[in-house]
Design a protein around this motif. Structure first.
Motif, PDB file in Angstrom:
ATOM      1  N   SER A 255      -9.421  -4.466   0.108  1.00 50.67           N
ATOM      2  CA  SER A 255      -8.701  -3.744  -1.357  1.00 50.67           C
ATOM      3  C   SER A 255      -9.545  -4.059  -2.618  1.00 50.67           C
ATOM      4  O   SER A 255     -10.873  -4.707  -2.442  1.00 50.67           O
ATOM      5  N   ILE A 256      -9.389  -3.391  -3.494  1.00 47.46           N
ATOM      6  CA  ILE A 256     -10.203  -3.257  -4.624  1.00 47.46           C
ATOM      7  C   ILE A 256      -9.402  -4.436  -5.550  1.00 47.46           C
ATOM      8  O   ILE A 256      -8.614  -4.400  -5.894  1.00 47.46           O
ATOM      9  N   VAL A 257     -10.620  -5.352  -5.702  1.00 49.36           N
ATOM     10  CA  VAL A 257     -10.263  -6.401  -6.509  1.00 49.36           C
ATOM     11  C   VAL A 257     -10.990  -6.422  -8.108  1.00 49.36           C
ATOM     12  O   VAL A 257     -10.605  -7.424  -8.834  1.00 49.36           O
ATOM     13  N   GLU A 258     -11.824  -5.475  -8.135  1.00 48.29           N
ATOM     14  CA  GLU A 258     -12.345  -5.510  -9.583  1.00 48.29           C
ATOM     15  C   GLU A 258     -12.781  -4.038  -9.825  1.00 48.29           C
ATOM     16  O   GLU A 258     -13.430  -3.224  -9.154  1.00 48.29           O
TER      17      GLU A 258
ATOM     18  N   PRO B 243       0.864  -1.292  -0.087  1.00 50.11           N
ATOM     19  CA  PRO B 243       0.021  -0.106   0.035  1.00 50.11           C
ATOM     20  C   PRO B 243       1.048   1.039  -0.046  1.00 50.11           C
ATOM     21  O   PRO B 243       1.482   1.597   0.902  1.00 50.11           O
ATOM     22  N   SER B 244       0.907   1.912  -1.205  1.00 45.05           N
ATOM     23  CA  SER B 244       1.978   2.997  -1.229  1.00 45.05           C
ATOM     24  C   SER B 244       1.713   4.194  -0.486  1.00 45.05           C
ATOM     25  O   SER B 244       2.684   5.066  -0.154  1.00 45.05           O
ATOM     26  N   THR B 245       0.741   4.365   0.152  1.00 41.99           N
ATOM     27  CA  THR B 245       0.355   5.764   1.050  1.00 41.99           C
ATOM     28  C   THR B 245       0.334   5.344   2.392  1.00 41.99           C
ATOM     29  O   THR B 245       0.146   6.333   3.233  1.00 41.99           O
ATOM     30  N   MET B 246       0.205   4.032   2.882  1.00 44.12           N
ATOM     31  CA  MET B 246       0.514   3.807   4.561  1.00 44.12           C
ATOM     32  C   MET B 246       1.916   4.418   4.771  1.00 44.12           C
ATOM     33  O   MET B 246       2.813   4.697   3.984  1.00 44.12           O
ATOM     34  N   PRO B 247       2.018   4.666   6.200  1.00 47.81           N
ATOM     35  CA  PRO B 247       2.903   5.530   6.739  1.00 47.81           C
ATOM     36  C   PRO B 247       4.246   4.649   6.910  1.00 47.81           C
ATOM     37  O   PRO B 247       4.158   3.249   6.969  1.00 47.81           O
ATOM     38  N   ASP B 248       5.397   4.959   6.643  1.00 46.83           N
ATOM     39  CA  ASP B 248       6.821   4.230   6.950  1.00 46.83           C
ATOM     40  C   ASP B 248       6.799   4.016   8.269  1.00 46.83           C
ATOM     41  O   ASP B 248       7.170   3.136   8.765  1.00 46.83           O
TER      42      ASP B 248
ATOM     43  N   ALA C  52      -6.153   0.788   0.200  1.00 45.86           N
ATOM     44  CA  ALA C  52      -7.330   0.051   0.750  1.00 45.86           C
ATOM     45  C   ALA C  52      -8.617   1.290   0.653  1.00 45.86           C
ATOM     46  O   ALA C  52      -8.135   2.320   0.967  1.00 45.86           O
ATOM     47  N   VAL C  53      -9.347   0.715   0.659  1.00 49.93           N
ATOM     48  CA  VAL C  53     -10.844   1.666   0.735  1.00 49.93           C
ATOM     49  C   VAL C  53     -11.765   1.227   1.914  1.00 49.93           C
ATOM     50  O   VAL C  53     -11.893   0.386   2.099  1.00 49.93           O
ATOM     51  N   ILE C  54     -12.308   2.539   2.422  1.00 44.29           N
ATOM     52  CA  ILE C  54     -13.227   2.369   3.676  1.00 44.29           C
ATOM     53  C   ILE C  54     -14.657   2.873   2.661  1.00 44.29           C
ATOM     54  O   ILE C  54     -14.467   3.815   2.168  1.00 44.29           O
ATOM     55  N   VAL C  55     -15.691   2.102   2.990  1.00 45.66           N
ATOM     56  CA  VAL C  55     -17.034   2.329   2.598  1.00 45.66           C
ATOM     57  C   VAL C  55     -17.879   2.333   3.396  1.00 45.66           C
ATOM     58  O   VAL C  55     -18.028   1.477   4.496  1.00 45.66           O
TER      59      VAL C  55
END
Length: 387
Positions: free
Chosen positions: A304-307, A266-271, A353-356
């Motif tokens: 996570s987005i799978v489609e 996940p590229s935008t999660m904190p290091d 990852a997405v929150i809905v």
């Protein structure tokens, strides 16, 4: 974004022969049919022999590692950790204090950090399966399975650092091929392994505690509590974190995250997330509030987005989220206005990852559908306005 092999973890042990084989297969080496003495692996013009032996042999492992490092134009010291942690998410838990923790640490403090770290991971394992404000002893079996598989590597010199290793399961083998339909754009991806979901929940939880609970000067509101719960924070998580920070020898607590190289990160999660010990009381007060308040996050789900699916000229598109709902892994399809759908395409490429939040209905073929989400955005956009 850091990967597990770039976290500064010292090479304490060589990779095992199994880890070497897994890495070679991942990086494009092809194994020829094995013979009596072993197998010959090839990549382009390069060849490396891997003997067929029982167990591990450090001399053989070092020889293979050296040849791989030469082929990749790097050193064994740098490549070794990458191979060892190739299929592991690594979280470094660091307790620091310029005066109290130098080359040693008070034994009581070390004991507290380790036992509380276990509580943090166990709580994240449960809220990764089902978000709730208080676990109350009802820990998720799937989360506890991840805890049992987790490993602790050797601690590092300097500050008191615990390398927490979470092995990832093999990727799910599913067929993503389907006949192309005129005017229909479809992009499919494999679901996120549950072990990665647990590590991600750990990361987003501690980030939410810092940005929503600790950093603001005001006391957390009911809305703030809801925001942290839907990201995986529980009373138990807060209590364990406050217990570490309350130790007299701890001046700050840092978590650093490195994601297994074998799975897109996940590229935008904190290091890294650092919380000062002064926040201990504030976090403990939130734990008390979460016990007293019933925060219902059942209408919210994340994953996570799978489609991604869009039909030409239609004013909306569909995304499908792999998530957990009512105690089982589920896929939920969400309809978005086309402009928002285009944003979701970029979220998918960044592995965000997405929150809905929205009402879930059962559609044709028993498919779960949200037609009009109240919100749909990356879970790491903690402080941005809602949809």
């Amino acid at each position: 974004m850091l990967h597990a092999g770039s976290l500064g973890v010292p090479v304490v042990r060589l990779p095992t022969l199994a880890q070497l084989r897994t890495y070679m297969e991942y990086s494009g080496w092809v194994c020829q049919p094995p013979g009596i003495g072993g197998s010959l692996w090839g990549k382009g013009e390069a060849r490396i022999g891997v003997p067929a032996i029982e167990g591990n042999n450090s001399i053989i492992a070092k020889g293979i590692l050296d040849r791989l490092a030469t082929h990749e134009g790097t050193t064994a010291a740098l490549l070794g950790p990458r191979i060892r942690y190739h299929r592991m998410d690594v979280t470094l838990l660091r307790a620091a204090n310029d005066h109290r923790i130098t080359d040693t640490i008070p034994f009581e403090t070390a004991s507290t950090v380790i036992s509380s770290a276990r509580k943090l991971l166990r709580a994240a394992g449960t809220t990764a399966w089902n978000e709730r404000s208080e676990i109350g002893g009802n820990y998720a079996r799937r989360g506890d399975e991840v805890l049992r598989k987790a490993r602790m590597d050797h601690t590092q010199e300097g500050s008191f650092i615990i390398p927490l290793l979470v092995p990832l399961s093999e990727p799910e083998h599913r067929s993503y091929e389907q006949p192309a339909l005129p005017g229909v754009e479809v992009l499919l991806s494999p679901p996120e392994p549950f072990e990665r979901r647990v590590t991600r929940t750990f990361a987003q939880s501690i980030m939410a505690v810092k940005e929503i609970i600790v950093d603001p000067e005001h006391s957390p509101t009911k809305s703030d509590l809801y925001s942290v719960v839907e990201r995986g924070v529980s009373r138990e998580f807060c209590s364990a974190l406050a217990q570490i920070l309350a130790e007299p020898a701890v001046g700050e607590f840092e978590t650093r995250f490195g994601w297994a190289e074998s799975l897109p990160a996940p590229s935008t999660m904190p290091d890294s997330v650092v919380i000062d010990s002064d926040a201990s009381q504030k976090i403990e007060e939130v734990a008390i509030q979460l016990k007293r308040s019933h925060i219902d996050a059942r209408s919210t789900f994340s994953g996570s987005i799978v489609e991604l699916r869009h039909v030409t000229d239609e004013p909306f598109g569909w995304i499908t989220i792999s998530t957990v709902r009512r105690g089982r892994i589920s896929e939920i399809r969400i309809r978005l206005p086309f402009e928002r759908y285009q944003e979701a395409v970029s979220w998918h490429h960044a592995q965000r990852a997405v929150i809905v939040e929205g009402q879930v209905r059962i559609g044709p073929g028993r498919r779960l559908i949200v037609d009009d989400p109240v919100k749909c955005r990356p879970i790491d956009e903690i402080l941005l306005p809602l949809l």
